[in-house]
Structures are given as C-alpha cells and as structure tokens.
Design an enzyme around this catalytic site. Structure first.
Site, mmCIF file in Angstrom:
data_model
loop_
_atom_site.group_PDB
_atom_site.id
_atom_site.type_symbol
_atom_site.label_atom_id
_atom_site.label_comp_id
_atom_site.label_asym_id
_atom_site.label_seq_id
_atom_site.Cartn_x
_atom_site.Cartn_y
_atom_site.Cartn_z
ATOM 1 N N GLU A 376 0.826 -1.206 0.000
ATOM 2 C CA GLU A 376 0.000 0.000 0.000
ATOM 3 C C GLU A 376 0.860 1.256 0.000
ATOM 4 O OE1 GLU A 376 -3.657 2.345 0.424
ATOM 5 O OE2 GLU A 376 -3.062 0.440 -0.480
ATOM 6 N N THR A 502 -11.370 7.914 -13.684
ATOM 7 C CA THR A 502 -10.394 7.374 -12.745
ATOM 8 C C THR A 502 -10.823 6.027 -12.166
ATOM 9 O OG1 THR A 502 -8.924 8.010 -10.914
ATOM 10 C CG2 THR A 502 -11.282 8.462 -10.635
#
Length: 512
Positions: A376, A502
C-alpha cells in the site's frame, strides 16, 4: 485459515482443495496444459475471475454495496445503492457478459438516489455511480446496444444519472463554488470540513459528460467553476513547483491551505484528469492540457528520484513545500500510465519514456515481495529504513510502510498503458504475472478479499472485503490487456475514441 492457490506455472487449474459449500463455483478455464497460455486463454481467465466475483456478490451481497467473501455477508460503505453492481457494469460490457449486463441494468432503475442513511462522498459517488452509469449509457446507446434486452433500462441509465447529479448538486452551493465533499442527504447538509485537491479535481469529466449527453450545461458549469480554483491556484505559495499544488482547499474561499502533495492519494486523479479532459475535448480544455504539461515537467525536474541502493530504479517523490519527500503509494503507481497517455496524445516521446521508467519502478514493488504484489505504501529514504528491512531495502530499493493490499488496480493499469503504447509483450506478461499473484493470494470463500501483508507467504490475513473497484478496474485493465482490438481500447497511435475516468469507466470522447 488455509489459503487456496489455484494458479500454477502460468496456467489456471481447477481448485482441488475443499472450499465452503456455499461457494458459487471455482475458477476454471480450458487451457493447454503445457507452454504459455495464449492471449485468448488469458482473457478468458480474467472473465472467469470476474464471473466468480460477480456470482459471489450477487448471491450473498446484492443489492448491497460490497461482498464480504469470507463470511458471505454484505457491506454497505457506499450508501447501499449497489456500488459493486454499478461499478461492474462497464467491465461486464467490454467482456460482453450479456446476462450480467442485464442483471445490473435491471437493478439501476430501482435505486433511490435521494435516500440514504449514511454520509455521501461527492467524489466517490461521482467516480463510481455517476461514472458507471454514464459509461453504461455510452456503450448501450452505441457500439454495444445489442447487449441490452430492455431499451427502457438503457434510457434509465441517463435518467438515473441526472437524478443522482441533481441530488448531489447542492454540494456546490458555497460562497466560492468549491463543493463540500461529505454530504448528508437527509438534512441537505455537510460535515463542515474543507475539501481537497483530488476530491475537487476529479469531478469535471463525469459532470461535463453528463451535461453533453443531456444538453443541461449546469452540470458542467458547477464542476468547471470548482476546477477553476485548481487551474489558477492561490496563494502562490501553494504551488511549490510549477503546476504541482497543495492538497487542502478552503471551501469558503477556494484558497489552498498547504503546499504538500504529489501524485499520491488525495491529489492523484486531479493530475490524471487534466490530460484526460483535453482528450475528451481539445477545443474546450486546452488550458487543462497546458496545466498537465506544467505539472509533468515539474515532476520530471523536481520529483524524479532514484533509491541509493537501486539507482537504476525511478520513483516519483511526494513533497512538503519545495522539499521532496521520498515516499509513495500503490495509489500513485497510475503515474506511469498517465505520463505514457500524455506522451501519446501530445506526440511527446520524452513523456512516454519517463512513464515507462515509472512503470518499471512500480513493477519492482511487485517483484520484490513474498506474494508478488506491491504494498500500500513505501519509502526509499535511507534514514527512515527500519533496521529489520535493511536487507530488503538494499535488494529492492524501498522499504514497506504499509504492507496491506486493498485489491488496487494502479500497477496493472500502468502496465496496460505501457503495452498499448509500445506493443512490447513483456507488459502483457507483467499483467498476467500480477493477475496471477493477486488472484492466488486474495481468493477466498465466495470471492476475493483484501489482504493484510503482501510480504509474507500467503498475504497474511484476509480483511473480508471485496472492493467495488475490483470489478471496475483490476479486472477491466487485466482483461483489456489481452482482449482484441476495439474502439474503446486506449489508442496505440495517440488517437482515442474513448477516455477512461479514474474508476476505469470509459466515456465516448466529445464529438460536438
């Protein structure tokens, strides 16, 4: 919990281990048992993963927002309007899964977009729900019209888009025109907090497309007014490098509150949309192109960074004022693809080449871990490398600051753009390897789940959450990498008939 791996030697195999009895079905595909799978076989494997994910969601969570695949329960993080269904629509369409397409478009007319008991995010609702419905309408009123069994359901996609936008529109009723992001529909109120660069700067594509489809220019005017503060930022100190902005924005004045940022979460899709708006309509949005070029040039000049242990690797740093901060995120790994896209449409090989360097850097974050999946968040500041990661940093060029994986698409997304621009099949191989790693380590119960630690064998523990963007992005970009040519594929020659929001929902470019 025992993890189930059904991928071996690049070939999808039937699952031999026992799964819970309520699993809808296992991933299977007829493939050659020797040699590398063909692109057709790879595409089919992605379709199989999509169908398995959908069947789990539809059986145990629909019409809720997300599936909890370990416990076979529903989660409602997106207002209980069926986020996974709406997010899955455009992927079901490009995969031409007619049965799933019609399940989704039968549901969408039943959604009451005026009612929810939870806080509504203007940004998330725009990119997922509004984007998903608009994309579905563009497909089903255009090249994929034959997939809809009921024409009324196609018309409802546009009608429901208007209903949703109408309910959201009070967010823009501020002194500046910069909207509130966190809304309460029941009281037509907000939480009073200021807004941010990405959450203000990632509305314009969806709201402009809706305006162009309906002829109601108000939708575009609202988003363009908000965007205007980002195209001419104030104060000047909030732009530490030309075109690169801070992230906090005062809703009342439109002024920036800081000078921190980068191509990271909270800022990322603002930069993404600058070039995509120009692709959508180069006549109306030439200023957006100019601001993207400014940001791209500053990023290359000021933020390109090479780890001391791996100087051949390139990452984009974040920044705190005029000082680079050697940190990044999985979220930021869309940057390579965005540079490549910008280079293609502008005819700038230097942007393509730099984008490919960034793609290679993010590829390194995948190849370095125990699962083959990138973390992450990570950094490459030698002063901040934990002692227990020193050897890892020396080998990989980064240390892990958050080891989770939330079914994110950005690395695969950039691999897709790299393949479309270069035609180099190594990027197809990278997508396939990443797809295998992700599905092998996240497959559980009735679907796929986020995991806690990409750098331990098996991925640590399951968080019991299947994100809606798993459908919209990870599986779409994986599939399109191996799929046949189609008008909605990203153009190989810099000419695009469609542009992706997006959330990876493709919109038809403006044609007047």
């Amino acid at each position: 919990m025992t993890r189930i791996s059904y991928l071996a030697l690049g070939v999808l195999l039937p699952v031999a281990l026992a799964l819970p009895a309520n699993v809808p079905r296992d991933l299977k595909v007829n493939q050659r048992q020797t040699g590398a799978p063909t692109n057709q076989e790879r595409a089919q494997a992605v379709i199989d993963a999509f169908r398995l994910s959908w069947e789990g969601y539809y059986t145990y969570a629909f019409p809720g927002d997300e599936l909890k695949p370990v416990t076979n329960e529903s989660s409602n993080s997106r207002n209980q309007w069926g986020a996974s269904a709406v997010d899955a629509l455009s992927t079901a369409l490009v995969m031409q899964q007619k049965d799933i397409v019609n399940q989704i478009i039968e549901h969408i007319p039943t959604i009451n977009y005026g009612k929810t008991n939870s806080e509504v995010s203007l940004f998330e609702t725009t990119i997922r729900y509004l984007g998903g419905m608009i994309s579905g309408y563009d497909f089903l009123s255009g090249p994929l019209a034959d997939l809809a069994e009921n024409k009324a359901n196609v018309d409802a996609l546009l009608t429901q888009s208007q209903h949703l936008a109408n309910n959201l529109s009070y967010a823009f009723e501020t002194a500046s025109g910069v909207p509130w992001n966190n809304l309460r529909f029941d009281t037509r109120s907000n939480d009073g907090s200021n807004n941010g660069l990405a959450t203000v700067g990632t509305l314009v594509l969806e709201w402009v497309r809706l305006a162009d489809l309906t002829g109601n220019r108000t939708y575009a005017a609202l988003a363009e007014k908000a965007q205007s503060y980002l195209l001419a930022p104030s104060p000047s100190s909030s732009e530490p490098f030309p075109g690169l902005l801070g992230m906090g924005i005062d809703v009342k004045t439109g002024k920036f509150l800081d000078a921190e940022g980068g191509w990271v979460g909270g800022a990322d899709s603002f930069y993404e949309y600058l070039i995509k708006m120009w692709i959508y309509d180069p006549e109306r949005y030439s200023l957006y192109r100019d601001r993207w070029i400014l940001a791209a040039d500053s990023s290359i000049k000021h933020l390109a960074s090479h780890p001391s242990s791996r100087p051949e690797v390139t990452f984009l740093a974040a920044y705190k004022g005029p000082k680079p901060d050697l940190v990044s995120q999985h979220l930021a790994c869309f940057d390579g693809g965005n540079f490549i896209l910008g280079g293609q449409v502008l005819g700038r090989q230097d942007y393509i080449d730099f984008g490919l360097e960034l793609v290679n850097g993010c590829h390194e974050t995948y190849t370095a871990t125990a699962t083959g999946i990138g973390p992450e968040s990570f950094n490459w500041d030698p002063a901040r490398v934990p002692a227990d990661q020193a050897a890892f940093y020396n080998a990989s060029g980064f240390s892990i600051t958050n080891a989770g994986y939330q079914l994110r698409p950005e690395v695969i997304e950039s691999f897709y753009y790299a393949y479309r621009a270069t035609g180099d099949t190594k990027y197809q191989d990278w997508v396939w390897t990443a797809f295998q790693a992700v599905t092998a380590n996240t497959r559980v119960g009735s679907g796929f789940s986020s995991i806690s630690n990409v750098n331990v064998a098996g991925g640590g523990s399951f968080t019991d959450f299947q994100e809606s963007f798993w459908f919209a992005e990870v599986l779409k970009y994986s599939y399109l990498t191996f799929a046949d040519e189609a008008e909605w594929q990203v153009g190989k020659d810099g000419k695009n008939a469609w542009v992706f929001n997006t959330e990876a929902h493709p919109f038809k470019v403006y044609q007047g």
